[in-house]
Design an enzyme around this catalytic site. Structure first.
Site, PDB file in Angstrom:
ATOM      1  N   GLU A 140       0.812  -1.215   0.000  1.00 48.07           N
ATOM      2  CA  GLU A 140       0.000   0.000   0.000  1.00 48.07           C
ATOM      3  C   GLU A 140       0.844   1.263   0.000  1.00 48.07           C
ATOM      4  OE1 GLU A 140      -2.945  -0.136   3.067  1.00 48.07           O
ATOM      5  OE2 GLU A 140      -4.317  -1.229   1.750  1.00 48.07           O
ATOM      6  N   HIS A 173     -10.297   0.990   1.357  1.00 55.28           N
ATOM      7  CA  HIS A 173     -10.649   0.195   2.534  1.00 55.28           C
ATOM      8  C   HIS A 173     -12.154  -0.066   2.623  1.00 55.28           C
ATOM      9  CE1 HIS A 173      -6.601   1.545   3.601  1.00 55.28           C
ATOM     10  NE2 HIS A 173      -6.560   0.501   4.394  1.00 55.28           N
TER      11      HIS A 173
END
Length: 233
Positions: A140, A173
């Site tokens: 990420e 997310h």
């Protein structure tokens, strides 16, 4: 944008889009091996999670193999970078705490379903810790900080670049109600990257944050403090 950066972004997006298909295939294989019920569900999710993230990270690191040899101009010294990575944890927790208070003011309930699901999966399959605490943060930070933020920062100022990349980080997310919270963490990671010019710094902070969540959760038997209820994963 560089071609290898495009390949990394495509790989990351494909990993996200193939989640459903990957889970179905893994579940069918496990079913043939005699697994069923909740055991099958959690095992399938954990296996696919570790596999897909690991493959994506391998492709990412391979695409960046030549860049690791290059020294970044103005990069912070090694020991200074360590201190910034540790201080980054304090900054991230502080930003997270402020964001939680703001969300609470607007009636948004504290706590992340995404985080709780991952922690529950870790209880069933501890191997997922490798993905949540190491593979995920590395992948990420490369995608959202090095590539997205770094590319934007060449054309725009820090605020605009951090805002766009942090919002995308938050949306990844899949908890839109907590977009402020995840974005605040994204801003901290972006600042660490700019301040040190070393992607390893936000990566380390991200790893420490996720590890703290796991330790706090299990040390307190599921009653983790509100300021560590979220994985930036």
């Amino acid at each position: 944008m560089k071609k290898n950066y495009q390949i990394i972004l495509i790989t990351y997006i494909a990993m996200q889009l193939l989640l459903g298909i990957g889970l179905q295939i893994t579940a069918r294989i496990l079913h043939q091996l005699g697994y069923s019920g909740d055991q099958l569900t959690f095992l399938a999710y954990s296996i696919w999670l570790v596999f897909s993230f690991s493959v994506a990270l391998f492709i990412t690191l391979y695409q960046l193999r030549n860049e690791w040899k290059q020294k970044s101009r103005g990069a912070a010294p090694f020991y200074s970078s360590i201190l910034w990575a540790l201080f980054g944890v304090f900054l991230a927790i502080t930003a997270q705490g402020i964001a939680i208070q703001i969300e609470s003011f607007f009636g948004i309930q504290a706590g992340s379903e995404n985080t709780q699901n991952i922690l529950h999966i870790i209880e069933m399959a501890p191997a997922v810790i490798i993905t949540s605490s190491f593979v995920g943060p590395i992948l990420e930070e490369i995608v959202f900080r090095k590539i997205l933020f770094g590319t934007l920062y060449k054309r725009y100022n820090f605020f605009i670049s951090a805002l766009i990349s942090s919002i995308l980080f938050a949306l990844a997310h899949l908890e839109v109600e907590h977009i402020l919270l995840y974005s605040s963490i994204g801003f901290v990671f972006s600042y660490l990257y700019v301040r040190t010019r070393r992607i390893i710094v936000p990566i380390t902070t991200h790893i420490l944050m996720n590890t703290i969540v796991v330790i706090a959760q299990f040390a307190s038997k599921g009653e983790a403090a509100s300021f560590v209820q979220f994985f930036p994963f």
